[in-house]
Design an enzyme around this catalytic site. Structure first.
Site, PDB file in Angstrom:
ATOM      1  CD  GLN A   1      -3.262  -0.260  -0.080  1.00 33.47           C
ATOM      2  OE1 GLN A   1      -3.241   0.965  -0.310  1.00 33.47           O
ATOM      3  NE2 GLN A   1      -3.686  -1.340  -0.574  1.00 33.47           N
ATOM      4  CB  SER A   2       3.982   1.919  -1.502  1.00 38.40           C
ATOM      5  OG  SER A   2       5.115   3.392  -1.928  1.00 38.40           O
ATOM      6  CG  ASN A   3       0.353   6.592   0.707  1.00 39.58           C
ATOM      7  OD1 ASN A   3      -0.823   6.640   0.320  1.00 39.58           O
ATOM      8  ND2 ASN A   3       0.801   6.516   1.910  1.00 39.58           N
TER       9      ASN A   3
END
Ligand SMILES: Cc1ncc(COP(=O)(O)O)c(C=O)c1O
Length: 339
Positions: free
Chosen positions: A82-84
């Protein structure tokens, strides 16, 4: 007011404009009144524009300029599922017409289907990136395979570290500090104390380097949301800031690096929302109509709320919180809000 040679140097560093700026500096008067402490000012880096915004836009402006100057025709970067940062890199690549490969490691124990499908993952796909999801233990093999395949295909890869946190990327937050201090002067914000979420340390090292470069007096407090101990984060900030100094010796530092970290709000670890974080997200949403995330900005906001409630900031008239974004991941954490 600032060292003029350094100011000129900072303003001349090559960057491609990817985001909206300057981002607003807004008072959160309903939240401040509820807490009864200093007036909270929010630096709206959640509004940087790139596919729902966040702190990576500023870093990517310098990184992409570097990649394009090197003749890259393809980008590879790294992050958690879930890396921004991965999502904003995918957006930057879409805007610049570059293929984007995301090496996403399964490092967060959040066992729900939504984590692998919703939020940033959904946006990464919409933005046209190619996702390479792998177990954390297989990170280096996955990287090696991907880079070998791209080299065989004749691609000139520009590789960006996790979080965009290299010396070049971190410069985005030196520039942010200048923008913020100019806004403080224009909006009569005093006693600048700056609080923000800190993980791969690019944001904090950019701010710390900027403070030293401009020779200004302000407190910068990074809230650790990633590292198992505070010293690791401090060392990372120090090494990155030193790396910036080594890369650009012509930028003359006006004062030593000043690194301050708070480790009390990590809870069960990276990517594990705490009760206080979920409460902080609810408060900000319902009192201010602003969204924070359960991994980064919400944990840092919980820290600020707690510090104000404890009376530890009562000597300040104003406090600044840099909203580093992240609300794109909210849908991936739907189960955290079900309870
Ligand atoms: C929303 C958000 N806030 C804060 C951070 C932390 O920034 P940094 O990695 O530069 O320390 C990140 C990235 O890791 C992020 O995605």
């Amino acid at each position: 007011m600032y060292d003029s040679a350094n100011l000129e140097w900072l303003q001349q560093q090559p960057r491609v404009v990817l985001g909206h700026g300057p981002t607003p500096l807004e008072p959160l008067d309903r939240l401040s009144e509820e807490l009864g402490g200093p007036r909270i000012w929010l630096k709206r880096d959640d509004c940087t524009g790139l596919a729902s915004g966040g702190n990576k836009t500023r870093k990517l402006e310098y990184l992409m300029a570097d990649g394009l100057a090197a003749g890259a025709d393809c980008v590879v970067t790294h992050g958690a599922v879930q890396s921004n940062h991965a999502r904003q890199t995918a957006a930057a690549c879409a805007k610049l017409g570059l293929p984007c490969h995301l090496l996403l490691s399964e490092r967060v124990d959040w066992p729900f289907e939504s984590y692998r499908r919703q939020g940033n993952v959904l946006l990464d796909k919409l933005l046209g990136a190619q996702l390479h999801i792998h177990e954390l233990a297989n990170s280096s093999a996955a990287r090696k395979n991907l880079l070998a395949g791209l080299a065989d295909a004749g691609q000139r890869v520009y590789e960006i570290p996790a979080g965009g946190s290299s010396a070049i990327g971190a410069l985005g937050y030196s520039r942010c500090l200048l923008e913020l201090l100019n806004q403080c002067a224009a909006q009569q914000v005093q006693d600048a104390m700056i609080v923000h979420a800190s993980a791969s340390a690019g944001t904090q090292s950019g701010l710390v380097f900027g403070k030293s470069l401009l020779g200004v007096d302000c407190q910068i407090l990074g809230i650790n949301v990633f590292h198992p101990d505070p010293q690791t984060l401090k060392d990372r900030v120090q090494n990155l800031a030193q790396g910036m100094h080594d890369l650009w010796p012509q930028a003359k530092l006006q004062q030593p690096f000043d690194i301050e970290v708070n480790h009390a709000y990590l809870g069960g670890g990276y990517g594990q929302p705490t009760e206080a974080c979920l409460d902080a997200i609810g408060m900000a949403a319902q009192l201010e109509g602003i969204l924070f995330d359960p991994v980064y900005s919400g944990k840092a906001l919980a820290a600020l709320i707690d510090q104000i409630t404890l009376g530890n900031l009562s000597h300040l008239r104003d406090v600044i919180f840099i909203h580093t974004g992240g609300s794109a991941s909210l849908g991936a954490y739907v189960e955290a809000f079900d309870a």
